[in-house]
Design an enzyme around this catalytic site. Structure first.
Site, mmCIF file in Angstrom:
data_model
loop_
_atom_site.group_PDB
_atom_site.id
_atom_site.type_symbol
_atom_site.label_atom_id
_atom_site.label_comp_id
_atom_site.label_asym_id
_atom_site.label_seq_id
_atom_site.Cartn_x
_atom_site.Cartn_y
_atom_site.Cartn_z
ATOM 1 N N LYS A 1 6.484 1.830 10.749
ATOM 2 C CA LYS A 1 6.430 0.383 10.105
ATOM 3 C C LYS A 1 7.365 -0.444 11.253
ATOM 4 O O LYS A 1 8.436 -0.356 11.740
ATOM 5 C CB LYS A 1 7.519 0.411 8.867
ATOM 6 C CG LYS A 1 7.300 -0.607 7.965
ATOM 7 C CD LYS A 1 8.106 -0.316 6.643
ATOM 8 C CE LYS A 1 8.135 -1.347 5.758
ATOM 9 N NZ LYS A 1 9.066 -1.147 4.426
HETATM 10 O O1 G3P Z 1 10.141 -2.435 1.672
HETATM 11 C C1 G3P Z 1 10.034 -3.766 1.831
HETATM 12 C C2 G3P Z 1 10.109 -4.704 0.578
HETATM 13 O O2 G3P Z 1 9.599 -3.895 -0.477
HETATM 14 C C3 G3P Z 1 11.499 -4.991 0.231
HETATM 15 O O3 G3P Z 1 11.666 -5.477 -1.028
HETATM 16 O O4 G3P Z 1 13.305 -5.933 -3.115
HETATM 17 O O5 G3P Z 1 14.093 -5.836 -0.786
HETATM 18 O O6 G3P Z 1 12.842 -7.529 -1.633
HETATM 19 P P1 G3P Z 1 12.865 -6.086 -1.788
#
Ligand code: G3P
Length: 220
Positions: free
Chosen positions: A87
């Protein structure tokens, strides 16, 4: 549409895997920190533990932000397991690294994507997955699902094979709407995946069926 779970919590990953609908896992440094995972050896051990639970792809994020650091980290991560997807953040050195990994046959997930132009660049570089963060766009009163639609259109126009991995999913309706638009993958917390299954009419209907069955069984 593939279901990935966005967590580093092993219990949640096991529960989603046991449900039989899990296609992969995404993690990020914040999610690892939330589980108290730190130090290179512990991080590597945790990725190995995740890979042992799931059948599908497991995104492991690099910490480095310059080209050589990203390459070195990515090569180490990719060696852990065939399931590992490196990633990489959507920055200039990240795009260069994705191009390199793509030539080497190493799977990548381009993360922190917030615009169609960024998604186009990730596809040009040969990313396996692109991660638009729709929830974080919604948070700032911008149309997250609209971005997924734009990326779908652009990728279909040119036949890019980069898979749209809708990230920062907050709830089940995000998942349903992503499926309508044609996202290839959603990555979400366990709560969004299990919420898809629930409906109050299912619960009340089942309770009625079971009650009627019991009453009928008691009749002479
Ligand atoms: O893993 C990346 C992404 O899904 C993060 O989500 O909930 O931290 O905005 P969030």
């Amino acid at each position: 549409m593939k279901f990935f779970i966005d967590t580093a919590n092993l219990d949640d990953i096991k529960e989603a895997q046991d449900l039989g609908v899990l296609d992969g896992v995404t993690t990020n440094p914040s999610l690892m920190a939330k589980e108290g995972i730190s130090g290179q050896q512990n991080i590597i051990a945790h990725y190995n533990a995740i890979c042992a639970i799931v059948d599908g792809d497991v995104s492991a994020e690099v910490i480095g932000t310059n080209y050589q650091e990203i390459i070195n980290e990515g090569l180490e991560l990719a060696k852990l397991d065939d399931k590992i997807v490196v990633k990489v953040p959507m920055i200039k050195d990240g795009i260069k690294a994705i191009k390199y990994f793509s030539k080497e046959g190493i799977k990548t997930n381009c993360t922190l994507v917030f615009s169609a132009g960024q998604a186009l660049s990730a596809a040009k570089a040969g990313a396996t997955y692109v991660s638009p963060f729709l929830g974080r766009l919604d948070d700032i009163s911008t149309d997250g699902l609209g971005l997924i639609e734009e990326i779908r259109l652009i990728y279909d126009n040119y036949g890019y094979t980069t898979q749209i991995l809708a990230a920062s999913i907050r709830h089940a309706m995000h998942m349903v709407n992503c499926a309508k638009i044609g996202a290839d993958v959603t990555t979400s917390p366990l709560s969004a995946i299990t919420a898809l299954i629930k409906h109050p009419l299912t619960d009340s209907g089942l309770a009625q069926f079971l009650s009627d069955h019991t009453k009928a069984a008691g009749r002479p």
